[in-house]
Design a protein around this motif. Structure first.
Motif, PDB file in Angstrom:
ATOM      1  N   GLU A  27     -54.536 -46.704  52.490  1.00 14.08           N
ATOM      2  CA  GLU A  27     -55.904 -46.210  52.377  1.00 14.08           C
ATOM      3  C   GLU A  27     -56.813 -47.342  51.923  1.00 14.08           C
ATOM      4  O   GLU A  27     -56.472 -48.102  51.015  1.00 14.08           O
ATOM      5  CB  GLU A  27     -55.984 -45.061  51.382  1.00 14.08           C
ATOM      6  N   TYR A  28     -57.978 -47.436  52.548  1.00  9.69           N
ATOM      7  CA  TYR A  28     -58.969 -48.468  52.227  1.00  9.69           C
ATOM      8  C   TYR A  28     -60.278 -47.809  51.809  1.00  9.69           C
ATOM      9  O   TYR A  28     -60.745 -46.859  52.442  1.00  9.69           O
ATOM     10  CB  TYR A  28     -59.220 -49.367  53.438  1.00  9.69           C
ATOM     11  N   GLN A  29     -60.867 -48.331  50.738  1.00 11.59           N
ATOM     12  CA  GLN A  29     -62.193 -47.908  50.306  1.00 11.59           C
ATOM     13  C   GLN A  29     -63.219 -48.812  50.986  1.00 11.59           C
ATOM     14  O   GLN A  29     -63.101 -50.035  50.971  1.00 11.59           O
ATOM     15  CB  GLN A  29     -62.317 -48.027  48.785  1.00 11.59           C
ATOM     16  N   LEU A  30     -64.237 -48.211  51.585  1.00 10.68           N
ATOM     17  CA  LEU A  30     -65.245 -48.944  52.336  1.00 10.68           C
ATOM     18  C   LEU A  30     -66.576 -48.921  51.599  1.00 10.68           C
ATOM     19  O   LEU A  30     -66.988 -47.896  51.072  1.00 10.68           O
ATOM     20  CB  LEU A  30     -65.396 -48.330  53.723  1.00 10.68           C
ATOM     21  N   SER A  31     -67.229 -50.085  51.578  1.00 11.72           N
ATOM     22  CA  SER A  31     -68.479 -50.181  50.828  1.00 11.72           C
ATOM     23  C   SER A  31     -69.405 -51.214  51.455  1.00 11.72           C
ATOM     24  O   SER A  31     -68.986 -52.070  52.235  1.00 11.72           O
ATOM     25  CB  SER A  31     -68.199 -50.567  49.368  1.00 11.72           C
ATOM     26  N   LYS A  32     -70.664 -51.103  51.088  1.00 12.45           N
ATOM     27  CA  LYS A  32     -71.673 -52.092  51.452  1.00 12.45           C
ATOM     28  C   LYS A  32     -72.424 -52.432  50.185  1.00 12.45           C
ATOM     29  O   LYS A  32     -73.225 -51.628  49.693  1.00 12.45           O
ATOM     30  CB  LYS A  32     -72.613 -51.549  52.526  1.00 12.45           C
ATOM     31  N   GLY A  38     -67.188 -44.701  52.474  1.00  6.35           N
ATOM     32  CA  GLY A  38     -66.185 -43.728  52.875  1.00  6.35           C
ATOM     33  C   GLY A  38     -64.782 -44.280  52.709  1.00  6.35           C
ATOM     34  O   GLY A  38     -64.550 -45.254  51.988  1.00  6.35           O
ATOM     35  N   VAL A  39     -63.838 -43.656  53.398  1.00  9.65           N
ATOM     36  CA  VAL A  39     -62.420 -43.993  53.287  1.00  9.65           C
ATOM     37  C   VAL A  39     -61.822 -44.104  54.675  1.00  9.65           C
ATOM     38  O   VAL A  39     -62.184 -43.339  55.581  1.00  9.65           O
ATOM     39  CB  VAL A  39     -61.657 -42.908  52.487  1.00  9.65           C
ATOM     40  N   MET A  40     -60.916 -45.050  54.848  1.00  4.95           N
ATOM     41  CA  MET A  40     -60.157 -45.149  56.080  1.00  4.95           C
ATOM     42  C   MET A  40     -58.671 -45.114  55.753  1.00  4.95           C
ATOM     43  O   MET A  40     -58.213 -45.780  54.828  1.00  4.95           O
ATOM     44  CB  MET A  40     -60.460 -46.423  56.850  1.00  4.95           C
ATOM     45  N   VAL A  53     -46.070 -44.798  66.687  1.00  6.05           N
ATOM     46  CA  VAL A  53     -47.355 -44.103  66.729  1.00  6.05           C
ATOM     47  C   VAL A  53     -48.203 -44.718  65.631  1.00  6.05           C
ATOM     48  O   VAL A  53     -47.827 -44.716  64.458  1.00  6.05           O
ATOM     49  CB  VAL A  53     -47.212 -42.589  66.496  1.00  6.05           C
ATOM     50  N   PHE A  54     -49.336 -45.269  65.997  1.00  7.08           N
ATOM     51  CA  PHE A  54     -50.229 -45.947  65.071  1.00  7.08           C
ATOM     52  C   PHE A  54     -51.551 -45.185  65.077  1.00  7.08           C
ATOM     53  O   PHE A  54     -52.184 -45.027  66.119  1.00  7.08           O
ATOM     54  CB  PHE A  54     -50.428 -47.378  65.558  1.00  7.08           C
ATOM     55  N   GLU A  55     -51.980 -44.678  63.914  1.00  7.42           N
ATOM     56  CA  GLU A  55     -53.173 -43.848  63.845  1.00  7.42           C
ATOM     57  C   GLU A  55     -54.129 -44.347  62.765  1.00  7.42           C
ATOM     58  O   GLU A  55     -53.712 -44.750  61.690  1.00  7.42           O
ATOM     59  CB  GLU A  55     -52.800 -42.392  63.564  1.00  7.42           C
ATOM     60  N   SER A  56     -55.410 -44.303  63.085  1.00  9.28           N
ATOM     61  CA  SER A  56     -56.467 -44.678  62.153  1.00  9.28           C
ATOM     62  C   SER A  56     -57.465 -43.531  62.062  1.00  9.28           C
ATOM     63  O   SER A  56     -57.922 -43.019  63.088  1.00  9.28           O
ATOM     64  CB  SER A  56     -57.180 -45.938  62.632  1.00  9.28           C
ATOM     65  N   VAL A  57     -57.784 -43.130  60.834  1.00 13.49           N
ATOM     66  CA  VAL A  57     -58.774 -42.068  60.629  1.00 13.49           C
ATOM     67  C   VAL A  57     -59.806 -42.543  59.614  1.00 13.49           C
ATOM     68  O   VAL A  57     -59.457 -42.908  58.490  1.00 13.49           O
ATOM     69  CB  VAL A  57     -58.126 -40.760  60.126  1.00 13.49           C
ATOM     70  N   MET A  58     -61.065 -42.564  60.024  1.00 11.17           N
ATOM     71  CA  MET A  58     -62.170 -42.917  59.142  1.00 11.17           C
ATOM     72  C   MET A  58     -62.960 -41.665  58.821  1.00 11.17           C
ATOM     73  O   MET A  58     -63.318 -40.885  59.706  1.00 11.17           O
ATOM     74  CB  MET A  58     -63.087 -43.934  59.813  1.00 11.17           C
ATOM     75  N   GLU A  59     -63.232 -41.468  57.531  1.00  8.56           N
ATOM     76  CA  GLU A  59     -64.062 -40.352  57.097  1.00  8.56           C
ATOM     77  C   GLU A  59     -65.177 -40.886  56.216  1.00  8.56           C
ATOM     78  O   GLU A  59     -64.917 -41.435  55.137  1.00  8.56           O
ATOM     79  CB  GLU A  59     -63.216 -39.312  56.367  1.00  8.56           C
ATOM     80  N   ALA A  60     -66.412 -40.740  56.683  1.00 10.51           N
ATOM     81  CA  ALA A  60     -67.573 -41.194  55.922  1.00 10.51           C
ATOM     82  C   ALA A  60     -67.884 -40.206  54.816  1.00 10.51           C
ATOM     83  O   ALA A  60     -67.578 -39.009  54.918  1.00 10.51           O
ATOM     84  CB  ALA A  60     -68.772 -41.341  56.852  1.00 10.51           C
TER      85      ALA A  60
END
Length: 232
Positions: A27-32, A38-40, A53-60
């Motif tokens: 899990e990665y915390q996203l910031s500016k 949000g979180v990815m 199976v490689f999956e990426s989910v981003m939730e703002a």
């Protein structure tokens, strides 16, 4: 801004002896700046036969979702041959629906094609063609050798793109999991201010621990590793 960043964040953990790739969830915390975006979550599952199976989910977060898609999902499926990712299927989903698409990789005819309801597109596949997730796993296996440059051909929505990546040396990166000595790699778009810089930590099996994306206006968005769970 979000979609482009998430498509190029490079996440994987490479320590599985037989396949050189292990399952993981990160899990990665996203910031500016000081503002949370949000979180990815990235998840890679690899079975004993080398199918992945490689999956990426981003939730703002709630505020950001007022201005952009609140959820972006990518998935890549295929097989791993030795230390090489061989994609067979890729899908991109955005909750706005307008930009959803699928790619199929047909190795019998050596053709990659769109298989969704969008504009028809097909192209002959060059050697070791990757999609926008599988190239990220491939990059992990390759960065362990500390190369000066890396080069990949990637199938995008309706074109083949060349990704040229250069090694900028070693730096320490501070995360919630600790401080890690990391190799710093960077990819930049020609004739554009857009740049993506990624730090890979050897101590975590070359897991990317930090990503910075600079957009065409100079804005800087950061993804920082927050949690990591490795498979058996």
């Amino acid at each position: 801004m979000f979609t482009r960043l998430f498509a190029i964040i490079l996440l994987s953990s490479m320590s599985y002896c037989a396949l050189a790739v292990s399952s993981f969830s990160a899990e990665y915390q996203l910031s500016k700046g000081a503002f949370s975006l949000g979180v990815m979550t990235r998840t890679l599952n690899v079975d004993a036969a080398g199918r992945y199976v490689f999956e990426s989910v981003m939730e703002a977060n709630a505020v950001v979702s007022l201005f952009t898609a609140s959820r972006v999902t990518e998935i890549s499926r295929g097989r791993i041959e030795g230390s090489r990712f061989v994609p067979e299927y890729y899908r991109y989903e955005k909750n706005s629906k307008k930009k959803d698409y699928e790619l199929s990789f047909d190795y019998a005819t050596n053709v990659v094609m769109r298989s969704d309801n969008g504009p028809a597109w097909r192209a002959e596949m060059p050697d070791q063609l990757l999609d926008k997730l599988s190239y990220q796993g491939q990059m992990i296996t390759d960065v362990a050798a500390n190369p000066q440059t890396l080069n990949y051909t990637v199938a995008d929505r309706g074109k083949l793109k060349d990704y040229d990546i250069r090694n900028l040396g070693v730096e320490d990166v501070e995360t919630t999991l600790g401080k890690f000595r990391s190799i710093k790699l960077q990819r930049g778009d020609k004739n554009s201010k857009r740049q993506t810089t990624v730090w890979f930590a050897e101590e975590l099996g070359w897991m990317p621990v930090k990503v910075e994306y600079r957009d065409k206006k100079g804005g800087l968005t950061t993804g920082l590793l927050h949690t990591l769970n490795s498979g058996d």
